[in-house]
Scaffold this active site. Sequence first.
Site, PDB file in Angstrom:
ATOM      1  N   THR A  58       0.825  -1.207   0.000  1.00  0.00           N
ATOM      2  CA  THR A  58       0.000   0.000   0.000  1.00  0.00           C
ATOM      3  C   THR A  58       0.862   1.260   0.000  1.00  0.00           C
ATOM      4  O   THR A  58       0.471   2.285  -0.526  1.00  0.00           O
ATOM      5  CB  THR A  58      -0.977  -0.043   1.211  1.00  0.00           C
ATOM      6  OG1 THR A  58      -1.722   1.147   1.247  1.00  0.00           O
ATOM      7  CG2 THR A  58      -0.236  -0.175   2.518  1.00  0.00           C
ATOM      8  N   ALA A 137       1.635   1.552  16.083  1.00  0.00           N
ATOM      9  CA  ALA A 137       0.595   2.400  15.494  1.00  0.00           C
ATOM     10  C   ALA A 137      -0.715   1.629  15.584  1.00  0.00           C
ATOM     11  O   ALA A 137      -0.986   0.738  14.794  1.00  0.00           O
ATOM     12  CB  ALA A 137       0.931   2.704  14.042  1.00  0.00           C
ATOM     13  N   TYR A 168      -9.207  -5.878  10.465  1.00  0.00           N
ATOM     14  CA  TYR A 168      -8.353  -4.757  10.890  1.00  0.00           C
ATOM     15  C   TYR A 168      -8.559  -4.474  12.375  1.00  0.00           C
ATOM     16  O   TYR A 168      -7.606  -4.460  13.157  1.00  0.00           O
ATOM     17  CB  TYR A 168      -8.699  -3.522  10.047  1.00  0.00           C
ATOM     18  CG  TYR A 168      -7.794  -2.338  10.270  1.00  0.00           C
ATOM     19  CD1 TYR A 168      -6.452  -2.386   9.911  1.00  0.00           C
ATOM     20  CD2 TYR A 168      -8.286  -1.156  10.806  1.00  0.00           C
ATOM     21  CE1 TYR A 168      -5.616  -1.282  10.097  1.00  0.00           C
ATOM     22  CE2 TYR A 168      -7.463  -0.051  10.989  1.00  0.00           C
ATOM     23  CZ  TYR A 168      -6.129  -0.123  10.635  1.00  0.00           C
ATOM     24  OH  TYR A 168      -5.310   0.972  10.816  1.00  0.00           O
TER      25      TYR A 168
END
Length: 340
Positions: A58, A137, A168
């Site tokens: 990505t 993160a 996710y």
Amino acid sequence: MDPVIRSELDTLHVQLDSDDLPSRNVLITGGAGFLGSWLCDVFVKAHAVVYCVDNLSTGLKENLVHLLGMKNFVFQELDVARPDLEDRRYDLILHFASRPSPGEYRQHPIETIAVNAEGTRNMLELARKTDARLLLASTSEVYGDAQIIPTPEAYWGNVNPLGPRSCYDESKRFAETLCIGYHRTYGLDVRIVRIFNTYGPRLRSDGLYGRALSRFIDQALSGRDITVYGRGEQTRSFCYVTDTVAAIVKAAASPRMKGEVVNIGNVYEVSILDLAERIQRITNSKSNIIFLPRPADDPQRRCPAISKAKQLLNWFPRVNFEDGLLRMITWFKERRPAKR
Ligand code: UDP
């Protein structure tokens, strides 16, 4: 380097103290992505040695071209879910590798789970072996469709474990659990930042990678329909990238963050229809706003409580929304090919 980003970085460095950037060898996973590449820029500029890894699923190499060839920057194309990273002595690991866009992770659930579960485990093992500090993160998605707004860190979340976003949400929740497990078991210095919607230069707008804000700007500038999902009544709170990055750098440095979790975001909440209309107006666009079906499990409201970040990091967002949008639109216009 892109002149808009260069000037933003100069302003950002003024906001940071020298204590915020003490690390010598920094490993940044997902370093070719939106936030990862900003972090590479910040640490390279501060004369750290930056080891950037990314599998380019990505992230984009074009975010790093200006750094390739610099003495204190090393890029390796690698998937952190596979444990073949060199055991170098790192001082700090910033673990940012993951597909972040809902359209994208819905298409790649196993890969998304793997990077957040196995990838995080590999990075924690590396941190343990090399005695590094690790910052994860994490995301506002760990709260799912939050029932408490503004959402504080103490809220446990409202996630559908089988829904299309769960690959996710649940794997980021698992990554947090794993980090705390390493902290409790080995005393490893881990820190968790739950990052809320962030926008700014380098946020992708294309295809499944695109996020609402960048996609709307792209649509508005090219005269295509602006695609609002549902009636656009759902809200998000958008934080400008330099504010988010400043908070991340401070969270990585602060002695008060060991074993802690903190929300990073802006409290200014807007509906998605309001966002589309503002972008339409600011860009003087002839695009129409159209309404498309809303994806399943799309959170209805999202807004962080940031008193913990203010207190622990002495940080607060500085860029107001209209100003940030103008800066983002300027960057977008400057990098668009002339013909489109
Ligand atoms: N959204 C939209 N049109 C788009 C893309 C997204 O209306 O073309 C909506 C989406 O349903 C969500 C919000 O905008 O409610 C923010 O979406 P984004 O993809 O930026 O990420 P999210 O905040 O959901 O993780």
